[in-house]
Design a protein around this motif. Structure first.
Motif, PDB file in Angstrom:
ATOM      1  N   VAL A  65       0.824  -1.210   0.000  1.00 12.79           N
ATOM      2  CA  VAL A  65       0.000   0.000   0.000  1.00 12.79           C
ATOM      3  C   VAL A  65       0.855   1.256   0.000  1.00 12.79           C
ATOM      4  N   VAL A  66       1.974   1.240   0.687  1.00 12.86           N
ATOM      5  CA  VAL A  66       2.801   2.438   0.783  1.00 12.86           C
ATOM      6  C   VAL A  66       3.316   2.878  -0.584  1.00 12.86           C
ATOM      7  N   LEU A  67       3.371   1.962  -1.555  1.00 11.05           N
ATOM      8  CA  LEU A  67       3.784   2.317  -2.910  1.00 11.05           C
ATOM      9  C   LEU A  67       2.591   2.462  -3.851  1.00 11.05           C
ATOM     10  N   SER A  68       1.632   1.548  -3.746  1.00  6.42           N
ATOM     11  CA  SER A  68       0.519   1.560  -4.694  1.00  6.42           C
ATOM     12  C   SER A  68      -0.462   2.702  -4.435  1.00  6.42           C
ATOM     13  N   LEU A  69      -0.582   3.155  -3.179  1.00  4.74           N
ATOM     14  CA  LEU A  69      -1.514   4.247  -2.886  1.00  4.74           C
ATOM     15  C   LEU A  69      -1.072   5.560  -3.539  1.00  4.74           C
ATOM     16  N   PRO A  70       0.179   6.016  -3.362  1.00  2.14           N
ATOM     17  CA  PRO A  70       0.591   7.226  -4.080  1.00  2.14           C
ATOM     18  C   PRO A  70       0.600   7.037  -5.595  1.00  2.14           C
ATOM     19  N   ALA A  71       0.863   5.802  -6.061  1.00  2.00           N
ATOM     20  CA  ALA A  71       0.803   5.558  -7.498  1.00  2.00           C
ATOM     21  C   ALA A  71      -0.618   5.748  -8.023  1.00  2.00           C
ATOM     22  N   PHE A  72      -1.606   5.332  -7.234  1.00  4.24           N
ATOM     23  CA  PHE A  72      -2.996   5.514  -7.644  1.00  4.24           C
ATOM     24  C   PHE A  72      -3.370   6.993  -7.634  1.00  4.24           C
ATOM     25  N   ALA A  73      -2.795   7.756  -6.706  1.00  6.52           N
ATOM     26  CA  ALA A  73      -2.997   9.212  -6.724  1.00  6.52           C
ATOM     27  C   ALA A  73      -2.388   9.816  -7.984  1.00  6.52           C
ATOM     28  N   LEU A  74      -1.217   9.307  -8.408  1.00  3.43           N
ATOM     29  CA  LEU A  74      -0.602   9.766  -9.654  1.00  3.43           C
ATOM     30  C   LEU A  74      -1.493   9.435 -10.849  1.00  3.43           C
ATOM     31  N   ALA A  75      -2.158   8.267 -10.796  1.00  5.45           N
ATOM     32  CA  ALA A  75      -3.098   7.924 -11.863  1.00  5.45           C
ATOM     33  C   ALA A  75      -4.234   8.945 -11.927  1.00  5.45           C
ATOM     34  N   GLY A  76      -4.735   9.382 -10.774  1.00  6.14           N
ATOM     35  CA  GLY A  76      -5.771  10.405 -10.761  1.00  6.14           C
ATOM     36  C   GLY A  76      -5.276  11.715 -11.339  1.00  6.14           C
ATOM     37  N   LEU A  77      -4.032  12.080 -11.023  1.00  7.37           N
ATOM     38  CA  LEU A  77      -3.452  13.305 -11.569  1.00  7.37           C
ATOM     39  C   LEU A  77      -3.352  13.224 -13.080  1.00  7.37           C
ATOM     40  N   ALA A  78      -2.988  12.036 -13.602  1.00  7.94           N
ATOM     41  CA  ALA A  78      -2.881  11.862 -15.053  1.00  7.94           C
ATOM     42  C   ALA A  78      -4.250  11.832 -15.714  1.00  7.94           C
ATOM     43  N   TRP A  79      -5.252  11.288 -15.023  1.00  5.46           N
ATOM     44  CA  TRP A  79      -6.593  11.163 -15.588  1.00  5.46           C
ATOM     45  C   TRP A  79      -7.234  12.520 -15.852  1.00  5.46           C
ATOM     46  N   ALA A  80      -7.023  13.473 -14.956  1.00  2.00           N
ATOM     47  CA  ALA A  80      -7.758  14.738 -15.001  1.00  2.00           C
ATOM     48  C   ALA A  80      -7.588  15.512 -16.301  1.00  2.00           C
ATOM     49  N   PRO A  81      -6.375  15.621 -16.876  1.00  5.35           N
ATOM     50  CA  PRO A  81      -6.251  16.437 -18.092  1.00  5.35           C
ATOM     51  C   PRO A  81      -6.870  15.811 -19.333  1.00  5.35           C
ATOM     52  N   TYR A  82      -7.210  14.522 -19.284  1.00  2.74           N
ATOM     53  CA  TYR A  82      -7.631  13.868 -20.533  1.00  2.74           C
ATOM     54  C   TYR A  82      -8.916  14.483 -21.092  1.00  2.74           C
ATOM     55  N   GLY A  83      -9.950  14.583 -20.261  1.00  5.55           N
ATOM     56  CA  GLY A  83     -11.225  15.100 -20.742  1.00  5.55           C
ATOM     57  C   GLY A  83     -11.133  16.519 -21.282  1.00  5.55           C
ATOM     58  N   PRO A  84     -10.568  17.479 -20.528  1.00  6.51           N
ATOM     59  CA  PRO A  84     -10.456  18.843 -21.059  1.00  6.51           C
ATOM     60  C   PRO A  84      -9.636  18.924 -22.347  1.00  6.51           C
ATOM     61  N   THR A  85      -8.563  18.130 -22.437  1.00  7.22           N
ATOM     62  CA  THR A  85      -7.717  18.180 -23.631  1.00  7.22           C
ATOM     63  C   THR A  85      -8.435  17.595 -24.834  1.00  7.22           C
ATOM     64  N   ALA A  86      -9.093  16.441 -24.643  1.00 12.86           N
ATOM     65  CA  ALA A  86      -9.849  15.846 -25.750  1.00 12.86           C
ATOM     66  C   ALA A  86     -10.962  16.785 -26.215  1.00 12.86           C
ATOM     67  N   THR A  87     -11.648  17.418 -25.268  1.00 10.72           N
ATOM     68  CA  THR A  87     -12.712  18.350 -25.634  1.00 10.72           C
ATOM     69  C   THR A  87     -12.155  19.544 -26.387  1.00 10.72           C
ATOM     70  N   ALA A  88     -10.975  20.039 -25.985  1.00 12.30           N
ATOM     71  CA  ALA A  88     -10.347  21.159 -26.691  1.00 12.30           C
ATOM     72  C   ALA A  88     -10.055  20.793 -28.144  1.00 12.30           C
ATOM     73  N   LEU A  89      -9.662  19.553 -28.394  1.00 15.31           N
ATOM     74  CA  LEU A  89      -9.430  19.123 -29.770  1.00 15.31           C
ATOM     75  C   LEU A  89     -10.733  19.091 -30.566  1.00 15.31           C
ATOM     76  N   PHE A  90     -11.799  18.631 -29.952  1.00 19.56           N
ATOM     77  CA  PHE A  90     -13.096  18.673 -30.634  1.00 19.56           C
ATOM     78  C   PHE A  90     -13.497  20.115 -30.916  1.00 19.56           C
ATOM     79  N   GLN A  91     -13.267  21.015 -29.972  1.00 15.88           N
ATOM     80  CA  GLN A  91     -13.618  22.414 -30.161  1.00 15.88           C
ATOM     81  C   GLN A  91     -12.812  23.032 -31.300  1.00 15.88           C
ATOM     82  N   ARG A  92     -11.579  22.580 -31.499  1.00 16.80           N
ATOM     83  CA  ARG A  92     -10.763  23.088 -32.594  1.00 16.80           C
ATOM     84  C   ARG A  92     -11.231  22.562 -33.946  1.00 16.80           C
ATOM     85  N   ARG A  93     -11.588  21.290 -33.994  1.00 15.75           N
ATOM     86  CA  ARG A  93     -11.859  20.661 -35.274  1.00 15.75           C
ATOM     87  C   ARG A  93     -13.262  20.963 -35.792  1.00 15.75           C
TER      88      ARG A  93
END
Length: 451
Positions: free
Chosen positions: A327-355
């Motif tokens: 847990v001491v390793l996988s818990l912060p790794a899962f937090a990093l996964a959340g940090l990586a997840w957040a930009p996906y939706g706004p970035t994908a939507t920005a590409l749709f808004q451009r195209r």
């Protein structure tokens, strides 16, 4: 440090219409956070004995999936509406359908079947409402501020996933799940009123942007207005949008099995309690909130490369869970996964808004939402037999590796040079910030065929 963190969001907060909408958006996001717990808890209470799992699954599906049908069936009537109208109608339908649940409870007629039916009605316009929200961003802001605006809207939801579930637990114990659903309905009523109040302001803002030059360009090009082509056909004809949709569906589908394998892994492989599982989800939520705040600072980066990096980093962050790390390793790794997840939706939507032009953007975003909303449930359905056949940890590892590989493939595709081609003609009304591709500054240049 804190003022610098919010610097990219100042132009968004300075837009008068969006600033008036933010309280309503924050209120409805909190309502959705409460619903994460209340929807399933009320289903458990209403389900007949021995059928709790079945009716809970029906309730969760009804709260999300009917929107895909709404995209197909209602496109002819909703495709040409403004962003504020679409988002306001979605909020109104949600408020009315969810509000009918406590009314039915007071009348003594609420059962599992009626409950699921009302949840299904509440979600019927959801892809159109989401499309309307981001279309409104494209209507009101220059392209360079789209990513920050998309991220700010996402931050409300990310914060609600942290605050909403524990608050819902307290309220359910105090008043009952049906009244938490009533609060969710009230939050959408607030949002519907907010959109209704800004519709005239949005119309005035759009008209003010149509200067003499724009009118002259529209006269030369013929009447401007929304095309009657469905959003699905527009995506199919544009390689960049089709590639983006494929990446999103693959990403979400491969994450779906985690909803099954993760609880099984925590309970059976780790022999841990529900508190441990909650800690993982909380860590993910905190990471996604931070990631959402950081997304606005990524403006100017190549969006295709950003998406590939997000997917690859997300897969890499999930590897410790699949490898059985403590847990001491996988818990912060899962937090990093959340940090990586957040930009996906706004970035994908920005590409749709451009195209897509602003007139076609509601159709395109609604079609995208109708497809992607199916990806996670389908992946979750796969997670059940996969976990039963191979075990929870191997399933987690396989998904993590597959997501990592998907991100690397997308990175190779993003790095591949694309031939320049003539920009596609937009069907929406021109804006000072929505000029043909050839007139944009280099940082905003988008090539047809690029993701």
């Amino acid at each position: 440090m804190a003022p610098a963190m919010f610097l990219p969001y100042r132009p968004v907060l300075g837009q008068p219409v969006l600033r008036r909408l933010l309280p309503g958006l924050a209120t409805s996001a909190l309502g959705d956070g409460l619903a994460l717990v209340a929807v399933t808890w009320l289903a458990l209470q209403l389900a007949p004995a021995g059928q709790r799992g079945t009716w809970t699954a029906f309730a969760v599906a009804a709260y999300t999936l009917p929107g895909a049908a709404g995209t197909v069936l209602l496109g002819r009537w909703l495709g040409g509406r403004s962003g504020a109208q679409l988002a306001g109608w979605d909020a109104t339908v949600r408020a009315a359908a969810l509000g009918a649940i406590p009314v039915a409870h007071l009348a003594g007629v609420l059962d599992a079947g009626l409950y699921v039916a009302l949840l299904a009605v509440s979600s019927l316009l959801h892809p159109w409402g989401s499309a309307g929200r981001f279309t409104l961003v494209a209507e009101l802001l220059p392209q360079r501020h789209h990513l920050a605006a998309n991220a700010l809207l996402g931050v409300f939801g990310q914060a609600a996933t942290i605050v909403g579930p524990p608050l819902a637990g307290v309220l359910i114990a105090w008043t009952g799940a049906v009244w938490v659903i009533a609060l969710d309905a009230a939050s959408f009523a607030v949002l519907a009123v907010s959109y209704g109040l800004v519709v005239p302001a949005v119309r005035h803002e759009r008209e003010a942007r149509h200067d003499d030059t724009t009118r002259h360009e529209r006269h030369e090009d013929g009447p401007a207005g929304p095309s009657r082509i469905s959003g699905f056909r527009i995506i199919w004809r544009d390689r960049s949008l089709l590639g983006l949709l494929a990446l999103t569906v693959g990403f979400f589908f491969l994450f779906g099995p985690f909803y099954v394998a993760m609880p099984v892994h925590v309970t059976e492989d780790m022999h841990a309690s529900a508190a441990t599982l909650a800690a993982y989800y909380t860590a993910f939520g905190v990471g996604s909130l931070l990631g959402g705040l950081l997304t606005g600072h990524l403006r100017g980066r190549p969006l295709r490369t950003m998406l590939a990096a997000v997917v690859a980093l997300f897969g890499a962050a999930l590897l410790p869970l699949g490898l059985g790390a403590p847990v001491v390793l996988s818990l912060p790794a899962f937090a990093l996964a959340g940090l990586a997840w957040a930009p996906y939706g706004p970035t994908a939507t920005a590409l749709f808004q451009r195209r897509a032009g602003t007139a076609d953007l509601p159709r395109v975003l609604s079609a995208n939402g109708a497809v992607t909303v199916l990806a996670v449930p389908l992946g979750t359905m796969l997670g059940g037999p996969a976990t039963a056949a191979f075990g929870a940890r191997p399933t987690l590892l396989a998904c993590a590796v597959a997501i990592l590989v998907l991100g690397l493939v997308a990175a190779v595709s993003a790095a591949r040079p694309r031939p320049c081609a003539r920009p596609t003609k937009r069907t929406g009304p021109a804006r000072p910030y929505d000029q043909p591709v050839r007139s944009r500054v280099p940082d905003d240049r988008v090539r047809p065929g690029a993701l």
